[in-house]
Design a protein around this motif. Structure first.
Motif, PDB file in Angstrom:
ATOM      1  N   PRO A  32     -28.582   0.889 -38.188  1.00 30.93           N
ATOM      2  CA  PRO A  32     -28.834   1.325 -39.571  1.00 30.93           C
ATOM      3  C   PRO A  32     -28.007   2.542 -39.986  1.00 30.93           C
ATOM      4  O   PRO A  32     -27.577   2.636 -41.140  1.00 30.93           O
ATOM      5  CB  PRO A  32     -30.330   1.661 -39.580  1.00 30.93           C
ATOM      6  CG  PRO A  32     -30.907   0.912 -38.444  1.00 30.93           C
ATOM      7  CD  PRO A  32     -29.830   0.849 -37.411  1.00 30.93           C
ATOM      8  N   SER A  33     -27.753   3.444 -39.050  1.00 28.49           N
ATOM      9  CA  SER A  33     -26.958   4.625 -39.385  1.00 28.49           C
ATOM     10  C   SER A  33     -25.528   4.235 -39.735  1.00 28.49           C
ATOM     11  O   SER A  33     -24.974   4.694 -40.746  1.00 28.49           O
ATOM     12  CB  SER A  33     -26.939   5.597 -38.209  1.00 28.49           C
ATOM     13  OG  SER A  33     -28.233   6.028 -37.910  1.00 28.49           O
TER      14      SER A  33
ATOM     15  N   GLY B  62     -25.436   2.306 -43.058  1.00 31.78           N
ATOM     16  CA  GLY B  62     -25.568   3.217 -44.195  1.00 31.78           C
ATOM     17  C   GLY B  62     -24.287   3.979 -44.458  1.00 31.78           C
ATOM     18  O   GLY B  62     -23.879   4.161 -45.611  1.00 31.78           O
TER      19      GLY B  62
ATOM     20  N   THR C  43     -29.464   0.499 -45.717  1.00 37.75           N
ATOM     21  CA  THR C  43     -30.115   0.998 -44.511  1.00 37.75           C
ATOM     22  C   THR C  43     -31.385   0.213 -44.210  1.00 37.75           C
ATOM     23  O   THR C  43     -31.652  -0.127 -43.059  1.00 37.75           O
ATOM     24  CB  THR C  43     -30.428   2.498 -44.665  1.00 37.75           C
ATOM     25  OG1 THR C  43     -29.213   3.196 -44.929  1.00 37.75           O
ATOM     26  CG2 THR C  43     -31.048   3.060 -43.408  1.00 37.75           C
TER      27      THR C  43
ATOM     28  N   SER D  70     -30.378  -3.298 -42.918  1.00 35.15           N
ATOM     29  CA  SER D  70     -29.842  -3.229 -41.561  1.00 35.15           C
ATOM     30  C   SER D  70     -30.916  -2.810 -40.560  1.00 35.15           C
ATOM     31  O   SER D  70     -30.910  -3.252 -39.408  1.00 35.15           O
ATOM     32  CB  SER D  70     -28.649  -2.281 -41.489  1.00 35.15           C
ATOM     33  OG  SER D  70     -29.047  -0.968 -41.813  1.00 35.15           O
ATOM     34  N   ASP D  71     -31.865  -1.988 -40.991  1.00 36.53           N
ATOM     35  CA  ASP D  71     -32.976  -1.607 -40.122  1.00 36.53           C
ATOM     36  C   ASP D  71     -33.821  -2.829 -39.786  1.00 36.53           C
ATOM     37  O   ASP D  71     -34.206  -3.042 -38.633  1.00 36.53           O
ATOM     38  CB  ASP D  71     -33.825  -0.534 -40.809  1.00 36.53           C
ATOM     39  CG  ASP D  71     -34.830   0.097 -39.876  1.00 36.53           C
ATOM     40  OD1 ASP D  71     -34.526   0.235 -38.676  1.00 36.53           O
ATOM     41  OD2 ASP D  71     -35.922   0.470 -40.349  1.00 36.53           O
TER      42      ASP D  71
END
Length: 134
Positions: free
Chosen positions: A58-59, A62, A113, A116-117
């Motif tokens: 996620p990072s 993003g 984010t 994707s998380d």
């Protein structure tokens, strides 16, 4: 009896006992907490790799999504105001465009984010299910 023992009364002896009891209770409380944390860690299905995947994907998504949004924003705004002649109009609308960019960028970043998380979590759950089937 020595002078040292003459100053200790029965009340002082019970104070020492109650202090010792309090200390033992505090140590037992810490021990119970450590045992609970150890049990929680041992029953956690996530491996170190799983935790890394759930943090890194996620990072990075993003970060990449934010940069892509900025590139698209810059390309669209450069087409809207290609000349340097309209600088005065740009200055007047600059604060509004900055606020619009910040809001849109933040919304897009949160969307990317979160997606994707969720994807990383599904991937990790899939890996865990495969590990338990073996």
């Amino acid at each position: 009896m020595s002078k040292r023992n003459e100053h200790i009364s029965p009340a002082d002896g019970t104070d020492l006992d109650s202090t010792a009891d309090k200390a033992v209770k505090a140590i037992n409380k810490v021990d119970d907490k450590v045992t609970a944390l150890r049990r929680q860690r041992m029953t956690d299905p996530d491996t170190l790799g799983d935790k890394a995947v759930k943090a890194i994907i996620p990072s990075l998504a993003g970060l990449v999504g934010g940069k892509l949004f900025q590139l698209v924003w810059n390309s669209v705004t450069s087409k809207v105001h290609p000349d340097l002649d309209d600088d005065e109009r740009d200055r007047q609308s600059g604060i509004m465009m900055s606020m619009l960019f910040a809001a849109a960028s933040a919304a897009f970043g949160v969307l990317v984010t979160r997606i994707s998380d969720k994807g990383a979590l599904d991937f990790v759950q899939h890996r865990q299910a495969k590990r338990t089937r073996r």
